[in-house]
Design a protein around this motif. Sequence first.
Motif, PDB file in Angstrom:
ATOM      1  N   THR A 189      37.085  39.599  47.602  1.00  0.00           N
ATOM      2  CA  THR A 189      37.486  40.020  48.936  1.00  0.00           C
ATOM      3  C   THR A 189      38.661  40.973  48.888  1.00  0.00           C
ATOM      4  OG1 THR A 189      38.881  38.051  49.146  1.00  0.00           O
ATOM      5  CG2 THR A 189      36.649  37.934  50.046  1.00  0.00           C
ATOM      6  N   THR A 190      39.656  40.710  48.061  1.00  0.00           N
ATOM      7  CA  THR A 190      40.769  41.636  47.912  1.00  0.00           C
ATOM      8  C   THR A 190      41.123  41.723  46.448  1.00  0.00           C
ATOM      9  OG1 THR A 190      42.531  39.995  48.081  1.00  0.00           O
ATOM     10  CG2 THR A 190      41.703  40.923  50.145  1.00  0.00           C
ATOM     11  N   MET A 191      41.850  42.800  46.117  1.00  0.00           N
ATOM     12  CA  MET A 191      42.321  42.944  44.748  1.00  0.00           C
ATOM     13  C   MET A 191      43.552  42.092  44.500  1.00  0.00           C
ATOM     14  SD  MET A 191      40.406  44.921  42.911  1.00  0.00           S
ATOM     15  CE  MET A 191      41.468  45.504  41.605  1.00  0.00           C
ATOM     16  N   SER A 192      44.122  41.528  45.549  1.00  0.00           N
ATOM     17  CA  SER A 192      45.283  40.670  45.400  1.00  0.00           C
ATOM     18  C   SER A 192      44.826  39.227  45.346  1.00  0.00           C
ATOM     19  CB  SER A 192      46.243  40.876  46.583  1.00  0.00           C
ATOM     20  OG  SER A 192      47.343  40.019  46.483  1.00  0.00           O
ATOM     21  N   ASP A 193      45.202  38.514  44.295  1.00  0.00           N
ATOM     22  CA  ASP A 193      44.747  37.144  44.101  1.00  0.00           C
ATOM     23  C   ASP A 193      45.953  36.262  43.810  1.00  0.00           C
ATOM     24  OD1 ASP A 193      43.558  34.774  43.475  1.00  0.00           O
ATOM     25  OD2 ASP A 193      42.419  35.514  41.746  1.00  0.00           O
ATOM     26  N   PRO A 194      46.585  35.671  44.859  1.00  0.00           N
ATOM     27  CA  PRO A 194      47.793  34.887  44.656  1.00  0.00           C
ATOM     28  C   PRO A 194      47.561  33.668  43.792  1.00  0.00           C
ATOM     29  CG  PRO A 194      46.943  34.564  46.871  1.00  0.00           C
ATOM     30  CD  PRO A 194      46.142  35.665  46.268  1.00  0.00           C
ATOM     31  N   ASN A 195      46.313  33.236  43.657  1.00  0.00           N
ATOM     32  CA  ASN A 195      46.006  32.063  42.848  1.00  0.00           C
ATOM     33  C   ASN A 195      45.413  32.445  41.499  1.00  0.00           C
ATOM     34  OD1 ASN A 195      46.763  30.220  44.960  1.00  0.00           O
ATOM     35  ND2 ASN A 195      44.833  30.745  45.991  1.00  0.00           N
ATOM     36  N   GLY A 196      45.652  33.685  41.086  1.00  0.00           N
ATOM     37  CA  GLY A 196      45.087  34.151  39.828  1.00  0.00           C
ATOM     38  C   GLY A 196      45.574  33.308  38.664  1.00  0.00           C
TER      39      GLY A 196
ATOM     40  N   ARG B 277      45.046  43.128  39.532  1.00  0.00           N
ATOM     41  CA  ARG B 277      45.235  42.184  40.630  1.00  0.00           C
ATOM     42  C   ARG B 277      44.485  40.913  40.279  1.00  0.00           C
ATOM     43  NH1 ARG B 277      48.348  45.471  41.856  1.00  0.00           N
ATOM     44  NH2 ARG B 277      48.923  46.297  43.902  1.00  0.00           N
ATOM     45  N   GLY B 278      45.192  39.811  40.037  1.00  0.00           N
ATOM     46  CA  GLY B 278      44.511  38.585  39.693  1.00  0.00           C
ATOM     47  C   GLY B 278      43.650  38.793  38.461  1.00  0.00           C
ATOM     48  N   SER B 279      42.359  38.545  38.592  1.00  0.00           N
ATOM     49  CA  SER B 279      41.449  38.707  37.457  1.00  0.00           C
ATOM     50  C   SER B 279      40.672  40.013  37.522  1.00  0.00           C
ATOM     51  CB  SER B 279      40.462  37.532  37.409  1.00  0.00           C
ATOM     52  OG  SER B 279      39.680  37.509  38.596  1.00  0.00           O
ATOM     53  N   ARG B 280      41.087  40.923  38.398  1.00  0.00           N
ATOM     54  CA  ARG B 280      40.393  42.205  38.547  1.00  0.00           C
ATOM     55  C   ARG B 280      41.294  43.337  38.087  1.00  0.00           C
ATOM     56  NH1 ARG B 280      35.193  41.566  39.042  1.00  0.00           N
ATOM     57  NH2 ARG B 280      34.939  43.438  40.302  1.00  0.00           N
ATOM     58  N   LEU B 281      40.664  44.358  37.548  1.00  0.00           N
ATOM     59  CA  LEU B 281      41.380  45.513  37.029  1.00  0.00           C
ATOM     60  C   LEU B 281      40.663  46.771  37.497  1.00  0.00           C
ATOM     61  CD1 LEU B 281      42.506  46.052  33.367  1.00  0.00           C
ATOM     62  CD2 LEU B 281      40.908  47.649  34.416  1.00  0.00           C
ATOM     63  N   ALA B 282      41.405  47.691  38.083  1.00  0.00           N
ATOM     64  CA  ALA B 282      40.842  48.980  38.502  1.00  0.00           C
ATOM     65  C   ALA B 282      41.329  50.060  37.543  1.00  0.00           C
ATOM     66  CB  ALA B 282      41.263  49.309  39.923  1.00  0.00           C
ATOM     67  N   LEU B 283      40.406  50.898  37.104  1.00  0.00           N
ATOM     68  CA  LEU B 283      40.694  51.962  36.141  1.00  0.00           C
ATOM     69  C   LEU B 283      40.573  53.318  36.819  1.00  0.00           C
ATOM     70  CD1 LEU B 283      40.874  53.142  33.145  1.00  0.00           C
ATOM     71  CD2 LEU B 283      38.379  53.014  33.151  1.00  0.00           C
ATOM     72  N   VAL B 284      41.527  54.203  36.559  1.00  0.00           N
ATOM     73  CA  VAL B 284      41.456  55.591  37.013  1.00  0.00           C
ATOM     74  C   VAL B 284      41.716  56.480  35.803  1.00  0.00           C
ATOM     75  CG1 VAL B 284      43.901  55.580  37.703  1.00  0.00           C
ATOM     76  CG2 VAL B 284      42.346  57.293  38.660  1.00  0.00           C
ATOM     77  N   HIS B 285      40.943  57.586  35.690  1.00  0.00           N
ATOM     78  CA  HIS B 285      41.021  58.386  34.463  1.00  0.00           C
ATOM     79  C   HIS B 285      40.675  59.844  34.730  1.00  0.00           C
ATOM     80  CE1 HIS B 285      40.375  59.757  30.373  1.00  0.00           C
ATOM     81  NE2 HIS B 285      39.113  60.026  30.644  1.00  0.00           N
ATOM     82  N   VAL B 286      41.557  60.732  34.236  1.00  0.00           N
ATOM     83  CA  VAL B 286      41.312  62.177  34.259  1.00  0.00           C
ATOM     84  C   VAL B 286      41.858  62.751  32.962  1.00  0.00           C
ATOM     85  CG1 VAL B 286      41.786  64.374  35.399  1.00  0.00           C
ATOM     86  CG2 VAL B 286      41.561  62.301  36.777  1.00  0.00           C
ATOM     87  N   GLY B 287      41.038  63.479  32.220  1.00  0.00           N
ATOM     88  CA  GLY B 287      41.527  64.155  31.024  1.00  0.00           C
ATOM     89  C   GLY B 287      41.128  63.473  29.730  1.00  0.00           C
TER      90      GLY B 287
ATOM     91  N   ARG C 226      36.854  46.303  36.694  1.00  0.00           N
ATOM     92  CA  ARG C 226      36.438  45.379  35.645  1.00  0.00           C
ATOM     93  C   ARG C 226      37.038  44.007  35.923  1.00  0.00           C
ATOM     94  NH1 ARG C 226      34.573  47.893  31.113  1.00  0.00           N
ATOM     95  NH2 ARG C 226      34.973  45.999  29.926  1.00  0.00           N
ATOM     96  N   THR C 227      36.469  43.001  35.286  1.00  0.00           N
ATOM     97  CA  THR C 227      37.020  41.650  35.315  1.00  0.00           C
ATOM     98  C   THR C 227      37.728  41.391  33.990  1.00  0.00           C
ATOM     99  OG1 THR C 227      35.270  40.862  36.775  1.00  0.00           O
ATOM    100  CG2 THR C 227      36.505  39.197  35.547  1.00  0.00           C
ATOM    101  N   VAL C 228      38.985  40.941  34.066  1.00  0.00           N
ATOM    102  CA  VAL C 228      39.737  40.679  32.845  1.00  0.00           C
ATOM    103  C   VAL C 228      39.551  39.233  32.410  1.00  0.00           C
ATOM    104  CG1 VAL C 228      41.456  42.418  33.415  1.00  0.00           C
ATOM    105  CG2 VAL C 228      41.841  40.043  34.093  1.00  0.00           C
ATOM    106  N   GLN C 229      39.838  38.975  31.142  1.00  0.00           N
ATOM    107  CA  GLN C 229      39.777  37.627  30.583  1.00  0.00           C
ATOM    108  C   GLN C 229      41.054  37.354  29.810  1.00  0.00           C
ATOM    109  OE1 GLN C 229      36.311  37.130  28.125  1.00  0.00           O
ATOM    110  NE2 GLN C 229      34.894  37.881  29.678  1.00  0.00           N
ATOM    111  N   ALA C 230      41.497  36.120  29.844  1.00  0.00           N
ATOM    112  CA  ALA C 230      42.626  35.737  29.004  1.00  0.00           C
ATOM    113  C   ALA C 230      42.274  36.032  27.551  1.00  0.00           C
ATOM    114  CB  ALA C 230      42.947  34.254  29.191  1.00  0.00           C
ATOM    115  N   GLY C 231      43.191  36.631  26.836  1.00  0.00           N
ATOM    116  CA  GLY C 231      42.936  37.031  25.452  1.00  0.00           C
ATOM    117  C   GLY C 231      42.619  38.503  25.299  1.00  0.00           C
ATOM    118  N   ASP C 232      42.305  39.191  26.388  1.00  0.00           N
ATOM    119  CA  ASP C 232      42.069  40.636  26.321  1.00  0.00           C
ATOM    120  C   ASP C 232      43.354  41.356  25.935  1.00  0.00           C
ATOM    121  OD1 ASP C 232      39.459  40.312  27.132  1.00  0.00           O
ATOM    122  OD2 ASP C 232      39.779  41.061  29.176  1.00  0.00           O
ATOM    123  N   ARG C 233      43.204  42.432  25.182  1.00  0.00           N
ATOM    124  CA  ARG C 233      44.329  43.327  24.894  1.00  0.00           C
ATOM    125  C   ARG C 233      43.887  44.748  25.228  1.00  0.00           C
ATOM    126  NH1 ARG C 233      48.363  43.414  19.698  1.00  0.00           N
ATOM    127  NH2 ARG C 233      49.517  42.055  21.130  1.00  0.00           N
TER     128      ARG C 233
END
Length: 355
Positions: free
Chosen positions: A112-119, A219-229, A291-298
């Motif tokens: 619903t939102t990119m903000s997840d206070p209970n992440g 935001r919480g378990s979500r990640l937004a990517l932006v890329h140019v170049g 994308r959805t992130v996971q604990a352990g991601d680098r």
Amino acid sequence: MGLMTIGAFARAARLTPKALRLYDQVGLLVPAAVDPESGYRFYDPAQLPVARLVAQLRRLGMPLATIRVVCALEPAAAAEAISAYWRRVSADTAARARLATLLVDHLSEGGTTMSDPNGTVAVRCAAGCDTGLVRDSNEDVAYAGGRLLAVADGMRGTGGAAASAAAVDALKPLEFADLPSAEVLTVLAGAVADADRAVRGLASDADQPVTTLTGLLLRGSRLALVHVGDTRAYLLRDGELSLLTQDHTWVQAQVDQGRLDREQAASHPQRAVLVRALGGGRQVEADLAVRTVQAGDRYLLCSDGLSAVVDRAELRSALTGAGDPDATVRALTALARAEGAPDNIACVVADIVAV
């Protein structure tokens, strides 16, 4: 052949009388004569080629103002203008399709939102910049905040450093903003447009600086990517290193079209020539993803001062080491310097940890 009535002319041109009246009002297709008493419009048969061209361009969706310009050109120039217009339409359609797919995927997962206070995850990160061993100034920027990670590589004259700083600064207001999921990619695209305008504003009579930009907004378990170049984002997950971005370079375009293989591209003298950058050419189109992130991601974000001189295997080895983000940034910088560091080096390392 004499003048044609508006009805006959409309049928011959495959237009409607209503459309012809509109084109008359905007000065695009003016009738050859108008009856002074009835106001009835008459057209010369010699106007048919232009009228048919207008009809075809309208079927393409071309705006009337653009059609007026195209119709005033010589055939070769008109053909190039139509080709350029269609390239823009195709790029915009592709971007909208990607956005729609990403939003459908995200909303299908119940977001619903990119903000997840209970992440249940947090980010630990570090950033570093190094001038390298050849350059006498630094035009790269690396930023690692609690929610925003970004790198930018400025170039073209003395304004390169200001250009990269302006690009990253355009993303910073989003770091602590609560963004509805349906709007996050649109907001990111807007931030890139703001960055593009800011970089263009740095132009002088002597040069027009440009910059790349790659950013991650968490935001919480979500990640937004932006890329140019050609700055890059990598993900290390379960020991596997994946490249999340595609270089917007002339050489990469040749690889995509099958004209060069990857071995040829790696040593090509034009491998650093960009086809997309903030501040250069037409209005920039950014690559966007969620994308959805996971604990352990680098995650690793870096400029080509690292990725162009340190191969994938060495990057993976450094990232899989036991070092924390700060130590890993230092290790990656040392690897680039060991290879001669011909360019500035910027990198951000971020770990996703359970909380």
